[in-house]
Design a protein around this motif. Sequence first.
Motif, PDB file in Angstrom:
ATOM      1  N   LEU A   1      -0.831  -6.609  -0.888  1.00 11.69           N
ATOM      2  CA  LEU A   1      -1.270  -6.017  -2.152  1.00 11.69           C
ATOM      3  C   LEU A   1      -2.788  -5.939  -2.213  1.00 11.69           C
ATOM      4  CD1 LEU A   1       1.222  -7.748  -4.629  1.00 11.69           C
ATOM      5  CD2 LEU A   1       1.380  -5.496  -3.559  1.00 11.69           C
ATOM      6  N   MET A   2      -3.469  -6.905  -1.590  1.00 13.67           N
ATOM      7  CA  MET A   2      -4.929  -6.872  -1.576  1.00 13.67           C
ATOM      8  C   MET A   2      -5.457  -5.773  -0.667  1.00 13.67           C
ATOM      9  SD  MET A   2      -5.619  -9.192  -3.705  1.00 13.67           S
ATOM     10  CE  MET A   2      -7.386  -9.246  -3.491  1.00 13.67           C
ATOM     11  N   ARG A   3      -4.641  -5.313   0.241  1.00 16.41           N
ATOM     12  CA  ARG A   3      -5.056  -4.238   1.137  1.00 16.41           C
ATOM     13  C   ARG A   3      -4.681  -2.854   0.618  1.00 16.41           C
ATOM     14  NH1 ARG A   3      -2.031  -4.548   5.653  1.00 16.41           N
ATOM     15  NH2 ARG A   3      -0.720  -6.329   5.129  1.00 16.41           N
ATOM     16  N   THR A   4      -4.128  -2.791  -0.583  1.00 17.37           N
ATOM     17  CA  THR A   4      -3.589  -1.547  -1.136  1.00 17.37           C
ATOM     18  C   THR A   4      -4.588  -0.906  -2.097  1.00 17.37           C
ATOM     19  OG1 THR A   4      -1.393  -2.510  -0.988  1.00 17.37           O
ATOM     20  CG2 THR A   4      -1.615  -0.539  -2.333  1.00 17.37           C
ATOM     21  N   GLY A   5      -4.606   0.431  -2.113  1.00 20.70           N
ATOM     22  CA  GLY A   5      -5.428   1.196  -3.040  1.00 20.70           C
ATOM     23  C   GLY A   5      -4.740   2.505  -3.390  1.00 20.70           C
ATOM     24  N   LEU A   6      -5.317   3.210  -4.388  1.00 23.93           N
ATOM     25  CA  LEU A   6      -4.733   4.469  -4.872  1.00 23.93           C
ATOM     26  C   LEU A   6      -5.714   5.596  -4.647  1.00 23.93           C
ATOM     27  CD1 LEU A   6      -2.334   5.847  -6.336  1.00 23.93           C
ATOM     28  CD2 LEU A   6      -3.583   5.445  -8.496  1.00 23.93           C
ATOM     29  N   LEU A   7      -5.221   6.709  -4.082  1.00 26.01           N
ATOM     30  CA  LEU A   7      -5.999   7.925  -3.888  1.00 26.01           C
ATOM     31  C   LEU A   7      -5.415   9.027  -4.755  1.00 26.01           C
ATOM     32  CD1 LEU A   7      -6.199   7.898   0.035  1.00 26.01           C
ATOM     33  CD2 LEU A   7      -7.844   6.869  -1.555  1.00 26.01           C
ATOM     34  N   ASP A   8      -6.287   9.950  -5.225  1.00 20.08           N
ATOM     35  CA  ASP A   8      -5.758  11.071  -6.010  1.00 20.08           C
ATOM     36  C   ASP A   8      -5.185  12.114  -5.063  1.00 20.08           C
ATOM     37  OD1 ASP A   8      -7.883  12.390  -4.904  1.00 20.08           O
ATOM     38  OD2 ASP A   8      -9.112  12.389  -6.733  1.00 20.08           O
ATOM     39  N   ALA A   9      -4.785  13.232  -5.625  1.00 20.87           N
ATOM     40  CA  ALA A   9      -4.144  14.271  -4.813  1.00 20.87           C
ATOM     41  C   ALA A   9      -5.077  14.839  -3.762  1.00 20.87           C
ATOM     42  CB  ALA A   9      -3.612  15.388  -5.722  1.00 20.87           C
ATOM     43  N   ARG A  10      -6.407  14.744  -4.008  1.00 21.83           N
ATOM     44  CA  ARG A  10      -7.393  15.241  -3.051  1.00 21.83           C
ATOM     45  C   ARG A  10      -7.920  14.131  -2.141  1.00 21.83           C
ATOM     46  NH1 ARG A  10     -11.318  18.229  -7.160  1.00 21.83           N
ATOM     47  NH2 ARG A  10     -10.811  16.306  -8.299  1.00 21.83           N
ATOM     48  N   LEU A  11      -7.206  12.976  -2.133  1.00 22.60           N
ATOM     49  CA  LEU A  11      -7.496  11.843  -1.254  1.00 22.60           C
ATOM     50  C   LEU A  11      -8.818  11.172  -1.584  1.00 22.60           C
ATOM     51  CD1 LEU A  11      -6.304  13.309   2.209  1.00 22.60           C
ATOM     52  CD2 LEU A  11      -5.037  11.866   0.609  1.00 22.60           C
ATOM     53  N   HIS A  12      -9.199  11.172  -2.859  1.00 22.79           N
ATOM     54  CA  HIS A  12     -10.355  10.429  -3.319  1.00 22.79           C
ATOM     55  C   HIS A  12      -9.867   9.127  -3.931  1.00 22.79           C
ATOM     56  CE1 HIS A  12     -12.598  14.516  -3.744  1.00 22.79           C
ATOM     57  NE2 HIS A  12     -12.637  14.030  -2.492  1.00 22.79           N
ATOM     58  N   ARG A  13     -10.612   8.039  -3.682  1.00 24.60           N
ATOM     59  CA  ARG A  13     -10.183   6.749  -4.185  1.00 24.60           C
ATOM     60  C   ARG A  13     -10.257   6.701  -5.694  1.00 24.60           C
ATOM     61  NH1 ARG A  13     -12.626   2.501  -6.162  1.00 24.60           N
ATOM     62  NH2 ARG A  13     -11.628   0.446  -6.058  1.00 24.60           N
ATOM     63  N   ILE A  14      -9.204   6.065  -6.282  1.00 26.86           N
ATOM     64  CA  ILE A  14      -9.149   5.880  -7.735  1.00 26.86           C
ATOM     65  C   ILE A  14      -9.235   4.402  -8.073  1.00 26.86           C
ATOM     66  CG2 ILE A  14      -7.731   6.180  -9.806  1.00 26.86           C
ATOM     67  CD1 ILE A  14      -6.519   8.661  -8.474  1.00 26.86           C
ATOM     68  N   ALA A  15      -8.410   3.562  -7.395  1.00 31.85           N
ATOM     69  CA  ALA A  15      -8.359   2.136  -7.705  1.00 31.85           C
ATOM     70  C   ALA A  15      -7.922   1.360  -6.474  1.00 31.85           C
ATOM     71  CB  ALA A  15      -7.390   1.888  -8.863  1.00 31.85           C
ATOM     72  N   GLY A  16      -8.025   0.011  -6.604  1.00 27.76           N
ATOM     73  CA  GLY A  16      -7.593  -0.863  -5.527  1.00 27.76           C
ATOM     74  C   GLY A  16      -8.672  -1.149  -4.518  1.00 27.76           C
ATOM     75  N   ASN A  17      -8.265  -1.447  -3.271  1.00 30.44           N
ATOM     76  CA  ASN A  17      -9.187  -1.819  -2.210  1.00 30.44           C
ATOM     77  C   ASN A  17     -10.211  -0.722  -1.976  1.00 30.44           C
ATOM     78  OD1 ASN A  17     -10.176  -2.214   0.657  1.00 30.44           O
ATOM     79  ND2 ASN A  17      -8.931  -4.055   0.380  1.00 30.44           N
TER      80      ASN A  17
END
Length: 493
Positions: free
Chosen positions: A135-151
């Motif tokens: 879970l610490m290695r996880t993050g969220l990207l938007d549809a255009r693969l830009h980081r939103i949250a997480g790692n």
Amino acid sequence: MKIALLRSFVYFRRHTDAAVYSVCQSGPIAPSMNIRSSITVKLFLSVLAACATVLLVQTLTFRISFQRDFLDYLNEQGSESMARLMPRLAAAYRQRGSWEFLQSDSTAWVDLMRPQGDFDEINRNLSIADQTGALMRTGLLDARLHRIAGNFRVSATSMRRPVVVDGQTVGWLAMLPFQDMMSITDARFLEKQRRVWAIIGVASLAIIALLTFFLTRSLLHRVRTMAGGTHLLAAGDYSSRIEVGSLDELGTLAQDFNRMAEALERNEGARRALMADISHELRTPLTVMLAELEAVLDGIRQPSTQSLHALHLEMTQLGKLIDDLHDLALTDIGALAYQRMPVDLATILRSALDGVRERLGAKDLRLVVQIASEPLFIIGDERRLQQLFANLLENTLRYADHGAHVKVACRCAGDAVTIILEDSAPGVPDDKLDRLFERFYRVESSRNRASGGSGLGLAICRNIAEAHNGRISASTSPLGGLRITVDLARAAS
């Protein structure tokens, strides 16, 4: 748990890297080394190189297997954790219509990622990926693969799964691979483990070298012993023998060597005896003839029919000895000419007996003949077979006592024709029967040199019998003397 598993990973990774490092540092053997090309060095280096190669192959195989299997397993577990989060992310997006709530509220992502349910149930169902910090290695990207949250390190190159809402991809759940999350402390631990495994690798090669040394020393001691015996044998020391030791391949070779040395020793003794016997047999008639001629030349004895007859007898004996030596030499090398054709042994034997009947009678030898009435055909040379039987009968005439019994039999025995010639006393000791067919051999008893003969007749008989693919043997006769048995293959009818 997370720390323990991470250290286990570092330990195994360190093991594989260090083993490769240690093998590469310690050798292969440099070609510039000035090593004497002896069998000791060759065998030692061969065994050592084989062990080192096995160690290297095992190390590389373990390393590849560990990286491809264990790390892939951990990453696959992380992928499964991502799959369990997908419905929750899709529901949150559908409820709020965008990902803005994650950007405005820093705790929203943690709440979204936090396992749901009872604490004990969470502990029971916690996967290895979760225990290793998935879970610490996880993050969220938007549809255009830009980081939103997480790692902060997740990107388009990370492991990712699409978040689909109403058939449309609204974002990507990404996760860093396990091996990309190793910290500086982990790297230091890894380096320390590498040094430990380098020492272990070098120590392993040292132990292998030590064991190889003792193994090859024991083996090569036997090889050197065998080489020393061979050098002595080549130098003419036929008494050289090798200790057999264990009954392995080298032990069998040592036994064969000893048998060869014994055979060479016997042959050398036979050669010397042959030279001595030939010189004696030639010297005796030559000395007699020279004495007779010198007596005539000095006027001590006048030429007469008697003196010429004595010279003729000595010349005849000398000529027969030379003929026997010539025939024996030819039969030994297989150069004696044979004209093979169907011949009747019964007829040849009767002819040989007819040639000696007068001499048998003069010695008062009582002859008993038992020859089959039907023809006994074999494929052979009539002249050589006649010589065979003449030599056997001559041997009996020479050594049988006055008035002895002589029995000659010839019969068919299956696919062979057997000829038996036996007489009464004197006999031959059992321990000397096998040597009767050796050249110049005479039994030093009643059948001795005083009875005449060169000791070559039976040797020629053996060679003639063997040239006809037959066999000749000697045994004790029930009559009290010697029995000679000849077996020859019968011709196909």
